[in-house]
Structure formats: structure tokens, C-alpha cells
Write a protein that holds these residues in place. Sequence first.
Motif, PDB file in Angstrom:
ATOM      1  N   ALA A  14       0.812  -1.224   0.000  1.00  0.00           N
ATOM      2  CA  ALA A  14       0.000   0.000   0.000  1.00  0.00           C
ATOM      3  C   ALA A  14       0.845   1.273   0.000  1.00  0.00           C
ATOM      4  CB  ALA A  14      -0.921  -0.010   1.214  1.00  0.00           C
ATOM      5  N   GLU A  15       2.089   1.201  -0.473  1.00  0.00           N
ATOM      6  CA  GLU A  15       2.989   2.355  -0.389  1.00  0.00           C
ATOM      7  C   GLU A  15       2.411   3.606  -1.057  1.00  0.00           C
ATOM      8  OE1 GLU A  15       6.660   1.402  -2.335  1.00  0.00           O
ATOM      9  OE2 GLU A  15       5.763   1.244  -4.330  1.00  0.00           O
ATOM     10  N   GLY A  41       2.656  -8.879   4.902  1.00  0.00           N
ATOM     11  CA  GLY A  41       3.692  -9.410   4.030  1.00  0.00           C
ATOM     12  C   GLY A  41       3.955  -8.571   2.800  1.00  0.00           C
ATOM     13  N   SER A  42       3.867  -7.250   2.919  1.00  0.00           N
ATOM     14  CA  SER A  42       4.103  -6.366   1.769  1.00  0.00           C
ATOM     15  C   SER A  42       5.514  -6.535   1.227  1.00  0.00           C
ATOM     16  CB  SER A  42       3.889  -4.905   2.177  1.00  0.00           C
ATOM     17  OG  SER A  42       2.546  -4.678   2.565  1.00  0.00           O
ATOM     18  N   THR A  43       5.639  -6.429  -0.100  1.00  0.00           N
ATOM     19  CA  THR A  43       6.953  -6.543  -0.748  1.00  0.00           C
ATOM     20  C   THR A  43       7.441  -5.204  -1.292  1.00  0.00           C
ATOM     21  OG1 THR A  43       5.849  -7.178  -2.816  1.00  0.00           O
ATOM     22  CG2 THR A  43       6.585  -8.955  -1.372  1.00  0.00           C
ATOM     23  N   ASP A  44       6.691  -4.143  -1.055  1.00  0.00           N
ATOM     24  CA  ASP A  44       7.103  -2.803  -1.486  1.00  0.00           C
ATOM     25  C   ASP A  44       7.630  -2.022  -0.276  1.00  0.00           C
ATOM     26  OD1 ASP A  44       4.807  -2.273  -0.068  1.00  0.00           O
ATOM     27  OD2 ASP A  44       3.753  -1.266  -1.698  1.00  0.00           O
ATOM     28  N   ASN A  45       7.459  -0.723  -0.266  1.00  0.00           N
ATOM     29  CA  ASN A  45       7.988   0.118   0.824  1.00  0.00           C
ATOM     30  C   ASN A  45       6.979   0.370   1.950  1.00  0.00           C
ATOM     31  OD1 ASN A  45      10.647   0.608  -0.172  1.00  0.00           O
ATOM     32  ND2 ASN A  45       9.763   1.984  -1.718  1.00  0.00           N
ATOM     33  N   THR A  46       5.904  -0.400   1.996  1.00  0.00           N
ATOM     34  CA  THR A  46       4.889  -0.210   3.034  1.00  0.00           C
ATOM     35  C   THR A  46       5.494  -0.270   4.438  1.00  0.00           C
ATOM     36  OG1 THR A  46       3.099  -1.097   1.640  1.00  0.00           O
ATOM     37  CG2 THR A  46       2.753  -1.137   4.025  1.00  0.00           C
ATOM     38  N   LYS A  47       6.337  -1.256   4.690  1.00  0.00           N
ATOM     39  CA  LYS A  47       6.934  -1.425   6.025  1.00  0.00           C
ATOM     40  C   LYS A  47       7.725  -0.187   6.442  1.00  0.00           C
ATOM     41  CE  LYS A  47       9.865  -4.516   8.762  1.00  0.00           C
ATOM     42  NZ  LYS A  47      10.742  -5.726   8.739  1.00  0.00           N
ATOM     43  N   LYS A  48       8.520   0.370   5.533  1.00  0.00           N
ATOM     44  CA  LYS A  48       9.322   1.558   5.845  1.00  0.00           C
ATOM     45  C   LYS A  48       8.427   2.753   6.165  1.00  0.00           C
ATOM     46  CE  LYS A  48      13.404   0.330   3.123  1.00  0.00           C
ATOM     47  NZ  LYS A  48      14.268   0.702   1.955  1.00  0.00           N
ATOM     48  N   GLU A  51       7.001   2.293   9.653  1.00  0.00           N
ATOM     49  CA  GLU A  51       8.023   2.549  10.683  1.00  0.00           C
ATOM     50  C   GLU A  51       8.223   4.043  10.892  1.00  0.00           C
ATOM     51  OE1 GLU A  51      11.308   0.390   9.089  1.00  0.00           O
ATOM     52  OE2 GLU A  51      10.708  -1.531  10.000  1.00  0.00           O
ATOM     53  N   LYS A  52       8.192   4.798   9.805  1.00  0.00           N
ATOM     54  CA  LYS A  52       8.338   6.254   9.887  1.00  0.00           C
ATOM     55  C   LYS A  52       7.189   6.866  10.691  1.00  0.00           C
ATOM     56  CE  LYS A  52       6.784   8.829   6.620  1.00  0.00           C
ATOM     57  NZ  LYS A  52       6.498   9.466   5.304  1.00  0.00           N
ATOM     58  N   PHE A  53       5.979   6.445  10.412  1.00  0.00           N
ATOM     59  CA  PHE A  53       4.817   6.969  11.134  1.00  0.00           C
ATOM     60  C   PHE A  53       4.854   6.553  12.605  1.00  0.00           C
ATOM     61  CE2 PHE A  53       2.903   8.040   7.072  1.00  0.00           C
ATOM     62  CZ  PHE A  53       2.041   9.073   7.382  1.00  0.00           C
ATOM     63  N   ALA A  54       5.249   5.310  12.875  1.00  0.00           N
ATOM     64  CA  ALA A  54       5.280   4.813  14.259  1.00  0.00           C
ATOM     65  C   ALA A  54       6.313   5.567  15.097  1.00  0.00           C
ATOM     66  CB  ALA A  54       5.581   3.315  14.267  1.00  0.00           C
ATOM     67  N   GLU A  55       7.417   5.952  14.479  1.00  0.00           N
ATOM     68  CA  GLU A  55       8.440   6.735  15.199  1.00  0.00           C
ATOM     69  C   GLU A  55       7.914   8.115  15.565  1.00  0.00           C
ATOM     70  OE1 GLU A  55      11.968   6.901  12.863  1.00  0.00           O
ATOM     71  OE2 GLU A  55      12.372   4.738  13.014  1.00  0.00           O
ATOM     72  N   ASN A  64       3.908  -6.880  11.792  1.00  0.00           N
ATOM     73  CA  ASN A  64       4.383  -7.440  10.524  1.00  0.00           C
ATOM     74  C   ASN A  64       4.107  -8.937  10.516  1.00  0.00           C
ATOM     75  OD1 ASN A  64       5.707  -5.058   9.252  1.00  0.00           O
ATOM     76  ND2 ASN A  64       6.987  -5.149  11.082  1.00  0.00           N
ATOM     77  N   GLN A  65       3.394  -9.399   9.508  1.00  0.00           N
ATOM     78  CA  GLN A  65       3.074 -10.821   9.409  1.00  0.00           C
ATOM     79  C   GLN A  65       3.372 -11.318   7.996  1.00  0.00           C
ATOM     80  OE1 GLN A  65      -1.275 -10.866  10.168  1.00  0.00           O
ATOM     81  NE2 GLN A  65      -1.563 -11.172   7.969  1.00  0.00           N
ATOM     82  N   LYS A  66       3.530 -12.637   7.862  1.00  0.00           N
ATOM     83  CA  LYS A  66       3.619 -13.231   6.533  1.00  0.00           C
ATOM     84  C   LYS A  66       2.280 -13.031   5.844  1.00  0.00           C
ATOM     85  CE  LYS A  66       6.998 -16.810   7.703  1.00  0.00           C
ATOM     86  NZ  LYS A  66       7.259 -18.275   7.782  1.00  0.00           N
ATOM     87  N   ASN A  67       2.311 -12.962   4.520  1.00  0.00           N
ATOM     88  CA  ASN A  67       1.077 -12.727   3.779  1.00  0.00           C
ATOM     89  C   ASN A  67       0.058 -13.825   4.053  1.00  0.00           C
ATOM     90  OD1 ASN A  67      -0.358 -13.206   0.733  1.00  0.00           O
ATOM     91  ND2 ASN A  67      -0.413 -11.178   1.622  1.00  0.00           N
ATOM     92  N   GLY A  68      -1.041 -13.433   4.697  1.00  0.00           N
ATOM     93  CA  GLY A  68      -2.071 -14.400   5.055  1.00  0.00           C
ATOM     94  C   GLY A  68      -3.463 -13.954   4.664  1.00  0.00           C
TER      95      GLY A  68
END
Length: 339
Positions: A14-15, A41-48, A51-55, A64-68
Motif C-alpha cells: 500500500a505504499e 507481508g508487503s513486498t514494497d515500501n509499506t513497512k518503511k 516505521e516512519k509513522f510509528a516513530e 508485521n506478518q507473513k502474507n495471510g
Amino acid sequence: MDDLISVIIPAYNAEKYMDRCLNSIVKQSYNNLQIIVVNDGSTDNTKKILEKFAEADNRIVVINQKNGGVSQARNNGIYIAKGKYMCFVDSDDYIDINMIQKLYDGIKKCELSVCGFVNYFDNEEKDGPSPFGNTNGLKTRNEYLKIMSKYLYSVYFGALWNKLYLSEIIMKNNIRFDDKISFAEDFIFNIKYLEYVTKVSIVHNNLYYYYQEVKNSLTKVVDVQYRWQASYTKYCCCIEQYKKMDMYNECYREIYSAIAYELIGPTYDITKENYKGVKTAKESLKKIYEEELIKKAIKNVKKPQMVHRIAKISLFLKSYGIFVFCMRVWIKIQRYDGK
């Protein structure tokens, strides 16, 4: 102090939309939020991005979970939700700055609060349907169910994201999403939740922006047979719940009419000439129309369309070959009339 509200957001690749979604939530006029984002389980920059928002905001919790799938993601969000109330937002959508506050004001008098929404496209906005008109107010559960039975195919009733729920009802009754399905799972969740509701607050304002025609949207393009099977499961659950809530006898004609109308799309898809051949089309129609639930729908539909008339004749003659032939003729007639 205002009650804590948990906002659960499943996110997969969802980046492109994550900033817009989260900014609309962190800037809410209602401040006491636990914002749970489940990265599926995103493979784009969603995780980054998360993390920016959480900081920057300690109200945000990232899982963070495996794609389910979306159902598993929402369930994992529910497990760690601490709020007295709970709501769901999809990662490619966004919400009005006052949405949570208005839903909260409504739910203090009942167990479910519902608002209107906007269908949002890249170049267009269109107000969603408003089954209850333009006034705010409380409805008894039975009043709500009666109106709902006339619009069972409506996003307004089926969606999670225009509603605020009481967490105690979800937790105490173990209401969860079926992680084996990713179509109509939200409707099933809602109809099970309604069993424990006495009143519903209607907020007529269109406060949720439902973004459509997105490649990675949670509303996925799926195989016609899979889509129909999910709809069939949805209506079986719907009938069961209406019976539990003593509203089946009052609403059965509307329920079966909704089933009949939902049959139109799959029937057209199956009988188009570019489908997988006449034999496959006949087999696919048989899988659907041999079910007793479907036969009841064809018999009880209030305003039958041509599809229902063709189905009725074909079932009487026990011929799915006639069904395919008549539908293809009807499709050609409609194309000719549309020119």
C-alpha cells in the motif's frame, strides 16, 4: 477523558496510499486512539512508511506478518486491540477529520454507529447510497435489519469501514473474520455482530472515502465461481442470522430478492460467448442453480428481470442448454438495443 478507540488497518503493498490513509487518522479531531496497522507481508515500501509513522506517533502499533490475507490481518489486529470501541479502515482509503468523533458521539447511546461514505475515484467523487435518508438518529436493531434486507448487496451495510463497534461484543462472542475467504467476509462479520445489538446510531454525513479501481485494493477481481460461492456463503449466514434474530419471516422476500439480483452478474459472466465454451457454461450454471436456496430466490424474487424469467423456464424444462442459448440471445438483443 474520552474512551480509547482502536483503529485497525490491514495493509498489503500500500505504499502509494499509506501516507494519505494514516495522515487522515492521526489528524482526527478525536485524539484518544490506538492505531493498529497490520502489514500483511508487503513486498514494497509499506513497512518503511509504517516505521516512519510509528516513530513520529506513539499511538501507532505496527504488526508485521507473513502474507495471510485481509481476514487474518484484521483478526491479528483485533487480538491486540485495547480500545473500548473498534473501527476498521482500508489502507487505500481515507477518512474525514471528524469521522471517529461523530461515530463515537452516536455509539454512546447504542452498540453500533454507522455513517455514510463517498465513492472516491482518481478524477471523481460520488456520494454513496443513503438508505436512511438525511437525518441522524437511533434505529432499533429490527428497524435496521428491515431496511438492510432491502439492500443486502449495498456496500453501506456490508462494509466494515463506515462503522464503529463495541469491542466487548466482539471479544465476548468471539466474532472474527473467516481467514479462508476474502470476499464478503466483512458482511458476515457484520451480520453476526448484529445479533448482540439492540440499537444502531445512524450518522447521515458521508465521512469515509472509499477509493476504488486500485490494482492492489482489498476488493480484488476474482473468479466468477469463487465470487459466487462467497456470495452464497454470505446469504446462507444471512438467513441463519435473520432467523436467530426473529426477523426472517418479515424479511424473507427481500432476502431472496437480493439473492436473485446478485445472481444476475455471475449468470451474465458465465453465459457470455467468450466464456469457456457451452459445456463449461452449462456445468457452471448447474452448480449454481441446482441449490435449493437459488430455486427459492428465483421463485420469490419481487421484481423478476429477464435473467430470472429465463432461469425459471430453463429449470422447469431441466435444460441448461436452453439457459445458455436464451441468455446469449438476450445479451445480443441488449447490445443491439444499446447501439
